[in-house]
Scaffold this motif. Structure first.
Motif, PDB file in Angstrom:
ATOM      1  N   ARG A 210       0.827  -1.206   0.000  1.00  0.00           N
ATOM      2  CA  ARG A 210       0.000   0.000   0.000  1.00  0.00           C
ATOM      3  C   ARG A 210       0.863   1.259   0.000  1.00  0.00           C
ATOM      4  O   ARG A 210       0.616   2.208  -0.748  1.00  0.00           O
ATOM      5  N   GLY A 213       2.561   1.765  -3.367  1.00  0.00           N
ATOM      6  CA  GLY A 213       1.608   2.304  -4.334  1.00  0.00           C
ATOM      7  C   GLY A 213       1.343   3.776  -4.116  1.00  0.00           C
ATOM      8  O   GLY A 213       1.225   4.547  -5.075  1.00  0.00           O
ATOM      9  N   ARG A 214       1.285   4.192  -2.861  1.00  0.00           N
ATOM     10  CA  ARG A 214       1.080   5.603  -2.569  1.00  0.00           C
ATOM     11  C   ARG A 214       2.283   6.433  -3.011  1.00  0.00           C
ATOM     12  O   ARG A 214       2.123   7.527  -3.557  1.00  0.00           O
ATOM     13  N   ARG A 221       2.671  -4.297 -11.197  1.00  0.00           N
ATOM     14  CA  ARG A 221       3.098  -5.238 -10.163  1.00  0.00           C
ATOM     15  C   ARG A 221       4.606  -5.175  -9.969  1.00  0.00           C
ATOM     16  O   ARG A 221       5.106  -5.140  -8.836  1.00  0.00           O
ATOM     17  N   ILE A 224       5.695  -1.940  -8.155  1.00  0.00           N
ATOM     18  CA  ILE A 224       5.361  -1.967  -6.729  1.00  0.00           C
ATOM     19  C   ILE A 224       6.282  -2.924  -5.984  1.00  0.00           C
ATOM     20  O   ILE A 224       6.775  -2.619  -4.896  1.00  0.00           O
ATOM     21  N   ILE A 239      -2.131  -7.723  -2.745  1.00  0.00           N
ATOM     22  CA  ILE A 239      -2.489  -6.469  -3.405  1.00  0.00           C
ATOM     23  C   ILE A 239      -4.000  -6.238  -3.446  1.00  0.00           C
ATOM     24  O   ILE A 239      -4.466  -5.091  -3.372  1.00  0.00           O
ATOM     25  N   LEU A 244      -5.104  -0.377  -2.811  1.00  0.00           N
ATOM     26  CA  LEU A 244      -4.833   0.146  -4.148  1.00  0.00           C
ATOM     27  C   LEU A 244      -5.934  -0.321  -5.099  1.00  0.00           C
ATOM     28  O   LEU A 244      -6.551  -1.369  -4.880  1.00  0.00           O
ATOM     29  N   TRP A 257      -1.867  -0.586 -10.878  1.00  0.00           N
ATOM     30  CA  TRP A 257      -2.595  -0.289  -9.648  1.00  0.00           C
ATOM     31  C   TRP A 257      -2.296   1.148  -9.271  1.00  0.00           C
ATOM     32  O   TRP A 257      -1.196   1.650  -9.484  1.00  0.00           O
ATOM     33  N   ASP A 259      -3.001   4.539  -6.334  1.00  0.00           N
ATOM     34  CA  ASP A 259      -3.438   5.035  -5.042  1.00  0.00           C
ATOM     35  C   ASP A 259      -4.763   5.768  -5.251  1.00  0.00           C
ATOM     36  O   ASP A 259      -4.831   6.714  -6.036  1.00  0.00           O
TER      37      ASP A 259
END
Length: 391
Positions: A210, A213-214, A221, A224, A239, A244, A257, A259
């Motif tokens: 998470r 992703g932020r 993938r 990340i 995930i 996300l 993916w 945020d």
């Protein structure tokens, strides 16, 4: 693998690029009130490296986002008030102290690791812990010596022991002193409410995915996974529960993916113009950099000199939300030397000149000298632009 939801948002390549820039702190007004500590929390990890040209990479990271922040200010921000710790993330990184619990999975893995590259003498581990408890914080030299011989890999027993204790989480690197790690017991260096390994592996991974992703804004993938050097299957396992959301991005061949907070607010604002460390998290993953910016980035410090294309420590130049060139810098006294400059056409000249002038001022250089430009016809315009700015 858990069944994943279908993407509900389509992003253009330009939208994805701008989301990534904002997530990394390069689009919009910088948060100067939170300063270097805010940059560290925002990114989640700042890579360390031994190479120092203009400055060390962990100094270049906040500089690229905030401008000419003092170098002593950077170190104080990282290492005072138990604000950060050093651990293995994307590489050796400075991490916000709040992330200590999230790396329990990695500490457990290190404790269960059966083989090590260095032999640990009997009793050395206990002796290091005892000495730190009585005298810490200490460097490896103060613990009994970092090396047995001058060979860089020939660690002393004390160095092997304290590095193992660092990996296990019993010891923390609390600062760098003359680039040497300074070690202390985790029980003293980590706030009591964070000093635990209570999170199971799945929860550690879910939180790190998470946070990655932020910090990326949007990513595949592989993007990340690379942020904290997780395995692809580790990302796959968590995930769907990370918070996300799946998206499709124009021109990206792999699922992505994002945020949700990044999707909720259109990215806009002022772009930074700056030199980037080759170890900046904006350009960590080469495939991602090529996909987002159409820019091939490779550190050539470890490439034999005759085979280098862009230079020893070529720094990408960011301007207008694009990567518009590279500068391989050096310093000679009060002169910043651009040993080699690569430009994305004549339109990049003003931006590269601006980035060089600001960097020179930051490291207290009063002049800039250009040696080689990949397009010889652009050397004179670049020199002219620099001369005008320095006048």
């Amino acid at each position: 693998m858990t069944s994943l939801p279908r993407p509900t948002t389509d992003l253009s390549a330009d939208e994805a690029r701008r989301i990534a820039l904002r997530a990394q702190g390069f689009l919009g007004a910088p948060d100067r009130r939170s300063g270097v500590r805010g940059v560290l929390r925002h990114l989640g990890a700042v890579q360390l490296d031994t190479i120092s040209v203009l400055a060390r990479s962990h100094e270049l990271i906040p500089y690229a986002r905030l401008g000419a922040v003092g170098r002593k200010t950077v170190d104080r921000a990282y290492w005072t008030d138990t604000h950060a710790f050093e651990y293995w993330s994307h590489a050796a990184c400075i991490l916000p102290i709040e992330e200590w619990p999230h790396f329990a999975f990695r500490r457990r893995a290190y404790r269960g690791r059966p083989h090590w590259g260095h032999e640990l003498p009997e009793g050395a581990y206990d002796q290091v812990i005892k000495q730190l408890r009585a005298e810490g914080p200490l460097t490896a030299t103060e613990l009994g010596g970092a090396k047995k011989t001058s060979d860089w890999w020939d660690w002393s027993g004390a160095k092997v022991a304290v590095e193992r204790a660092l990996m296990y989480g019993e010891v923390v690197c609390v600062e760098r002193r003359g680039w040497k790690r300074v070690y202390d017991l985790a029980e003293r260096a980590v706030p009591a409410d964070l000093l635990h390994d209570e999170l199971d592996d799945a929860e550690c991974l879910r939180r790190l995915v998470r946070l990655a992703g932020r910090s990326l804004g949007v990513g595949t993938r592989a993007d990340i996974a690379d942020y904290h050097r997780l395995k692809g299957e580790q990302v796959d396992a968590v995930i769907a529960d990370s918070g996300l959301v799946p998206v499709t991005v124009e021109g990206w061949s792999k699922p992505a993916w994002a945020d949700p907070a990044a999707l909720a607010t259109p990215p806009r604002g002022r772009h930074r113009t700056t030199l980037l460390s080759p170890f900046d998290s904006l350009v960590w993953e080469r495939a991602r950099t090529e996909r987002i910016f159409g820019f091939t980035h490779r550190l050539e410090a470890y490439v034999p000199k005759p085979k280098r294309v862009y230079g020893y420590f070529a720094m990408p130049v960011l301007a207008g939300g694009r990567l518009v060139g590279r500068v391989d810098p050096a310093r000679e006294g009060r002169t910043l030397v651009a040993r080699q400059v690569t430009l994305d056409g004549a339109r990049a000249v003003p931006s590269v000149a601006q980035a060089l002038i600001e960097a020179a001022s930051w490291v207290e250089c009063t002049d800039v000298r250009v040696e080689r430009v990949d397009a010889p016809e652009l050397r004179e315009p670049l020199v002219r632009e620099l001369t005008r700015a320095l006048a």
